[in-house]
Enzyme design. Structure first.
Site, short mmCIF file in Angstrom:
data_model
loop_
_atom_site.label_atom_id
_atom_site.label_comp_id
_atom_site.label_asym_id
_atom_site.label_seq_id
_atom_site.Cartn_x
_atom_site.Cartn_y
_atom_site.Cartn_z
N HIS A 44 -42.00 -69.45 33.33
CA HIS A 44 -42.06 -68.16 34.30
C HIS A 44 -40.63 -68.42 34.96
O HIS A 44 -40.05 -69.47 35.05
CB HIS A 44 -43.04 -67.94 34.86
CG HIS A 44 -43.41 -68.83 36.00
ND1 HIS A 44 -43.85 -70.22 35.65
CD2 HIS A 44 -42.85 -68.96 37.35
CE1 HIS A 44 -43.70 -70.78 37.18
NE2 HIS A 44 -43.27 -70.24 37.88
N HIS A 126 -34.43 -69.59 38.22
CA HIS A 126 -34.68 -70.61 37.10
C HIS A 126 -35.94 -70.70 36.43
O HIS A 126 -36.84 -70.07 37.22
CB HIS A 126 -34.33 -71.71 38.06
CG HIS A 126 -35.28 -72.31 38.92
ND1 HIS A 126 -35.40 -71.68 40.21
CD2 HIS A 126 -36.40 -73.06 38.63
CE1 HIS A 126 -36.35 -72.31 40.81
NE2 HIS A 126 -37.08 -72.96 39.98
P1 ATP Z 1 -47.37 -78.21 40.90
O1 ATP Z 1 -46.91 -77.70 42.30
O2 ATP Z 1 -48.61 -78.43 40.68
O3 ATP Z 1 -46.20 -79.04 40.31
P2 ATP Z 1 -45.85 -75.40 40.31
O4 ATP Z 1 -44.83 -75.97 41.26
O5 ATP Z 1 -45.55 -74.97 38.96
O6 ATP Z 1 -46.99 -76.98 40.02
P3 ATP Z 1 -47.00 -73.94 42.29
O7 ATP Z 1 -46.64 -74.95 43.43
O8 ATP Z 1 -48.22 -73.41 42.73
O9 ATP Z 1 -46.98 -74.42 41.03
O10 ATP Z 1 -45.89 -72.97 42.58
C1 ATP Z 1 -45.69 -71.75 41.75
C2 ATP Z 1 -44.41 -71.34 41.64
O11 ATP Z 1 -43.81 -71.21 42.84
C3 ATP Z 1 -43.54 -72.05 40.71
O12 ATP Z 1 -42.45 -71.55 40.10
C4 ATP Z 1 -42.83 -73.00 41.91
O13 ATP Z 1 -41.77 -73.49 41.52
C5 ATP Z 1 -42.66 -71.94 42.98
N1 ATP Z 1 -42.64 -72.23 44.34
C6 ATP Z 1 -43.70 -73.09 44.91
N2 ATP Z 1 -43.33 -73.50 45.98
C7 ATP Z 1 -42.36 -72.95 46.35
C8 ATP Z 1 -41.54 -72.97 47.53
N3 ATP Z 1 -41.78 -73.47 48.68
N4 ATP Z 1 -40.43 -72.02 47.52
C9 ATP Z 1 -40.19 -71.14 46.54
N5 ATP Z 1 -40.92 -71.44 45.28
C10 ATP Z 1 -41.94 -72.16 45.30
#
Ligand code: ATP
Ligand code: MG
Length: 174
Positions: A44, A126
């Site tokens: 995504h 991205h």
């Molecule tokens: P994991 O954290 O378990 O490795 P993930 O990063 O895909 O997996 P989430 O942390 O729940 O899962 O994030 C969901 C989405 O939001 C992902 O696309 C992630 O890159 C983005 N994301 C997470 N934290 C942030 C942040 N602080 N700022 C911007 N985007 C974020």
């Protein structure tokens, strides 16, 4: 309402969700470019990360998203990139269309009524292909994909023993 330890808590983000054909194309690219690609179902593009939110905030975000008016657009996925510190390898666009930035801006504006202030960091569009990447560097993918974007979604991130999983809660047409 039933109560559990984390009742009413949601880890939320607005995103672009690839259609099945685009998803398959990105997955193929990810397999070619990365040793440990993320699961195909997880591919995504995050538009706006909302973080941990309660039911009331979720309802507000839903209403706010319904008020967003933005145009559909095409994404040319022609660039590999990396966030070296986070060891993330990603797929993106060498020339993101203005309409994508406008959609992100419109969402950030819309959710202000919910008390949410988007971070000031510039938006880097991205699609994460791989985490803990050995070689999170840029480059050109073997193939250029064209993705016609006609909708955006509100998604919830759920940790599972097998890693994170996402659930699409709602969708809106562009
Ligand atoms: P994991 O954290 O378990 O490795 P993930 O990063 O895909 O997996 P989430 O942390 O729940 O899962 O994030 C969901 C989405 O939001 C992902 O696309 C992630 O890159 C983005 N994301 C997470 N934290 C942030 C942040 N602080 N700022 C911007 N985007 C974020
Ligand atoms: Mg994360």
């Amino acid at each position: 309402m039933s109560e559990t330890a984390d009742a009413g808590r949601h880890r939320l983000f607005f995103a672009l969700w690839p259609d099945e054909a685009t998803r398959r194309g990105i997955a193929k690219l990810a397999r070619a470019a990365c040793e440990r690609p993320v699961p195909t179902a997880n591919l995504h593009m995050t538009l706006l990360f909302l973080g941990m939110q309660d039911d009331a905030a979720l309802a507000c975000f839903r209403e706010a998203a319904g008020r967003v008016r933005a145009a559909p657009f095409d994404l040319t996925l022609d660039r590999l990139g990396g966030f070296a510190r986070k060891r993330i390898r990603w797929l993106g666009c060498s020339a993101p269309p203005a309409a994508l930035g406008k959609l992100v801006q419109a969402l950030a504006e819309a959710v202000k009524v919910c008390g949410f202030e988007a971070e000031k960091r510039p938006f880097v569009p991205h699609i994460t292909l791989s985490r803990k990447a050995k070689n999170p560097l840029g480059g050109e993918p073997g193939e250029v994909l064209s993705w016609t974007v006609r909708e955006f979604v509100l998604a919830e991130s759920e940790p599972t023993p097998d890693g994170v999983r996402y659930r699409v809660l709602d969708r809106w047409k562009l």
